[in-house]
Design a protein around this motif. Structure first.
Motif, short mmCIF file in Angstrom:
data_model
loop_
_atom_site.label_atom_id
_atom_site.label_comp_id
_atom_site.label_asym_id
_atom_site.label_seq_id
_atom_site.Cartn_x
_atom_site.Cartn_y
_atom_site.Cartn_z
N ALA A 65 0.84 -1.19 0.00
CA ALA A 65 0.00 0.00 0.00
C ALA A 65 0.88 1.25 0.00
O ALA A 65 1.89 1.31 0.69
CB ALA A 65 -0.91 -0.01 1.21
N GLN A 66 0.47 2.21 -0.78
CA GLN A 66 1.19 3.48 -0.84
C GLN A 66 0.42 4.51 0.00
O GLN A 66 -0.77 4.72 -0.21
CB GLN A 66 1.30 3.96 -2.29
N TYR A 67 1.10 5.13 0.93
CA TYR A 67 0.47 6.12 1.78
C TYR A 67 0.91 7.51 1.35
O TYR A 67 2.04 7.73 0.95
CB TYR A 67 0.86 5.89 3.25
N GLN A 68 -0.03 8.44 1.47
CA GLN A 68 0.28 9.82 1.18
C GLN A 68 1.11 10.39 2.32
O GLN A 68 1.12 9.86 3.41
CB GLN A 68 -1.03 10.63 1.01
N TYR A 69 1.78 11.49 2.06
CA TYR A 69 2.61 12.13 3.07
C TYR A 69 1.74 12.53 4.25
O TYR A 69 0.72 13.17 4.11
CB TYR A 69 3.32 13.35 2.49
N GLY A 70 2.15 12.15 5.45
CA GLY A 70 1.43 12.50 6.66
C GLY A 70 0.37 11.50 7.05
O GLY A 70 -0.20 11.58 8.12
N GLN A 71 0.07 10.55 6.18
CA GLN A 71 -0.94 9.55 6.48
C GLN A 71 -0.28 8.36 7.16
O GLN A 71 0.79 7.93 6.76
CB GLN A 71 -1.59 9.07 5.18
N GLN A 72 -0.90 7.84 8.17
CA GLN A 72 -0.39 6.67 8.87
C GLN A 72 -1.34 5.52 8.66
O GLN A 72 -2.55 5.72 8.65
CB GLN A 72 -0.26 6.96 10.37
N PRO A 73 -0.83 4.32 8.49
CA PRO A 73 -1.73 3.17 8.38
C PRO A 73 -2.38 2.89 9.73
O PRO A 73 -1.85 3.24 10.78
CB PRO A 73 -0.81 2.03 7.97
N TYR A 74 -3.54 2.24 9.70
CA TYR A 74 -4.24 1.92 10.95
C TYR A 74 -3.49 0.82 11.67
O TYR A 74 -3.20 -0.23 11.12
CB TYR A 74 -5.67 1.47 10.66
N VAL A 75 -3.16 1.08 12.91
CA VAL A 75 -2.49 0.09 13.75
C VAL A 75 -3.39 -0.15 14.95
O VAL A 75 -3.86 0.79 15.59
CB VAL A 75 -1.11 0.61 14.21
N ASN A 76 -3.63 -1.42 15.26
CA ASN A 76 -4.46 -1.76 16.40
C ASN A 76 -3.78 -1.27 17.67
O ASN A 76 -2.70 -1.73 18.01
CB ASN A 76 -4.67 -3.28 16.45
N PRO A 77 -4.39 -0.33 18.39
CA PRO A 77 -3.72 0.21 19.58
C PRO A 77 -3.70 -0.83 20.70
O PRO A 77 -4.61 -1.64 20.84
CB PRO A 77 -4.58 1.41 19.96
N GLN A 78 -2.65 -0.77 21.49
CA GLN A 78 -2.52 -1.64 22.65
C GLN A 78 -3.46 -1.13 23.75
O GLN A 78 -3.69 0.08 23.87
CB GLN A 78 -1.08 -1.64 23.16
N PRO A 79 -4.02 -2.02 24.55
CA PRO A 79 -4.86 -1.54 25.65
C PRO A 79 -4.03 -0.67 26.60
O PRO A 79 -2.84 -0.88 26.78
CB PRO A 79 -5.33 -2.82 26.34
N ALA A 80 -4.71 0.28 27.19
CA ALA A 80 -4.03 1.24 28.06
C ALA A 80 -3.48 0.52 29.30
O ALA A 80 -4.12 -0.35 29.87
CB ALA A 80 -4.99 2.34 28.47
N ASP A 81 -2.29 0.92 29.70
CA ASP A 81 -1.65 0.37 30.89
C ASP A 81 -2.03 1.26 32.07
O ASP A 81 -1.36 2.24 32.36
CB ASP A 81 -0.14 0.32 30.68
N THR A 82 -3.14 0.92 32.71
CA THR A 82 -3.66 1.79 33.77
C THR A 82 -3.06 1.48 35.13
O THR A 82 -3.09 2.32 36.02
CB THR A 82 -5.19 1.64 33.88
N GLY A 83 -2.52 0.29 35.33
CA GLY A 83 -1.93 -0.05 36.63
C GLY A 83 -2.99 -0.17 37.70
O GLY A 83 -2.91 0.48 38.74
N SER A 84 -3.95 -1.00 37.47
CA SER A 84 -5.09 -1.17 38.36
C SER A 84 -4.64 -1.62 39.76
O SER A 84 -3.65 -2.31 39.93
CB SER A 84 -6.04 -2.20 37.75
N PHE A 85 -5.42 -1.22 40.77
CA PHE A 85 -5.15 -1.60 42.15
C PHE A 85 -5.35 -3.10 42.34
O PHE A 85 -4.81 -3.69 43.26
CB PHE A 85 -6.07 -0.80 43.10
N GLY A 86 -6.12 -3.72 41.46
CA GLY A 86 -6.37 -5.16 41.54
C GLY A 86 -5.08 -5.98 41.40
O GLY A 86 -4.94 -7.04 42.01
N TRP A 87 -4.13 -5.47 40.61
CA TRP A 87 -2.85 -6.18 40.47
C TRP A 87 -2.07 -6.15 41.78
O TRP A 87 -1.37 -7.10 42.12
CB TRP A 87 -2.02 -5.59 39.34
N ALA A 88 -2.19 -5.04 42.52
CA ALA A 88 -1.51 -4.96 43.82
C ALA A 88 -2.15 -5.92 44.82
O ALA A 88 -1.45 -6.57 45.61
CB ALA A 88 -1.57 -3.53 44.35
N VAL A 89 -3.47 -6.04 44.79
CA VAL A 89 -4.17 -6.97 45.70
C VAL A 89 -3.78 -8.40 45.35
O VAL A 89 -3.50 -9.22 46.23
CB VAL A 89 -5.70 -6.75 45.61
N LEU A 90 -3.77 -8.72 44.04
CA LEU A 90 -3.37 -10.06 43.62
C LEU A 90 -1.94 -10.36 44.06
O LEU A 90 -1.65 -11.45 44.57
CB LEU A 90 -3.50 -10.19 42.10
#
Length: 152
Positions: free
Chosen positions: A70-95
């Motif tokens: 695929a040829q992309y125009q200048y400034g265009q980015q291909p769609y990349v599946n974003p990684q889930p946010a690393d929120t650092g939930s308190f549940g990991w500390a409890v576990l």
């Protein structure tokens, strides 16, 4: 000193061999004639006689094609599946607190991929180990104090 196993008649010296290996005398040049070896015509390969190169492949095999990118125009980015946010939930500390081995393993696995969640799981495991050590120390001190207070 002579070799008792040497037999001069084993190696007959013919006149032809003597001329071939004789060294020329001083001032004379030795001329040797070399004959060019005779080579036969190369034989054709009977297995390659029926192959036809540069034509379509046999047996229904598709021809190779270059992949199309695929040829992309200048400034265009291909769609990349974003990684889930690393929120650092308190549940990991409890576990990590209730299962310190699991918290340590999660910390070691996630420390480069999910640094915030890894820190939470590691802190929970560390808090569990520290609180266990403190409780054991308090238990030993309490047992020593209550044992010395007993009178007979």
């Amino acid at each position: 000193m002579t070799d008792p196993n040497y037999n001069p008649q084993q190696y007959p010296d013919t006149g032809q061999n003597r001329q071939q290996y004789q060294q020329p005398q001083y001032g004379q040049t030795q001329q040797q004639t070399y004959q060019q070896p005779q080579y036969a015509q190369p034989q054709t390969n009977p297995y390659a006689a029926n192959q036809q190169y540069g034509q379509t492949p046999q047996y229904g095999q598709p021809q190779y094609q270059q992949p199309q990118y695929a040829q992309y125009q200048y400034g265009q980015q291909p769609y990349v599946n974003p990684q889930p946010a690393d929120t650092g939930s308190f549940g990991w500390a409890v576990l990590g607190f209730f299962f310190p081995i699991v918290g340590l393993i999660l910390f070691l696995v996630w420390k480069s991929e999910k640094p915030v969640s890894a820190k939470q799981a590691g802190m929970g495991a560390l808090a569990s180990v520290i609180s266990t050590v403190v409780l054991w120390i308090l238990l030993i001190v309490f047992a020593a104090m209550s044992g010395s207070a007993v009178t007979y």
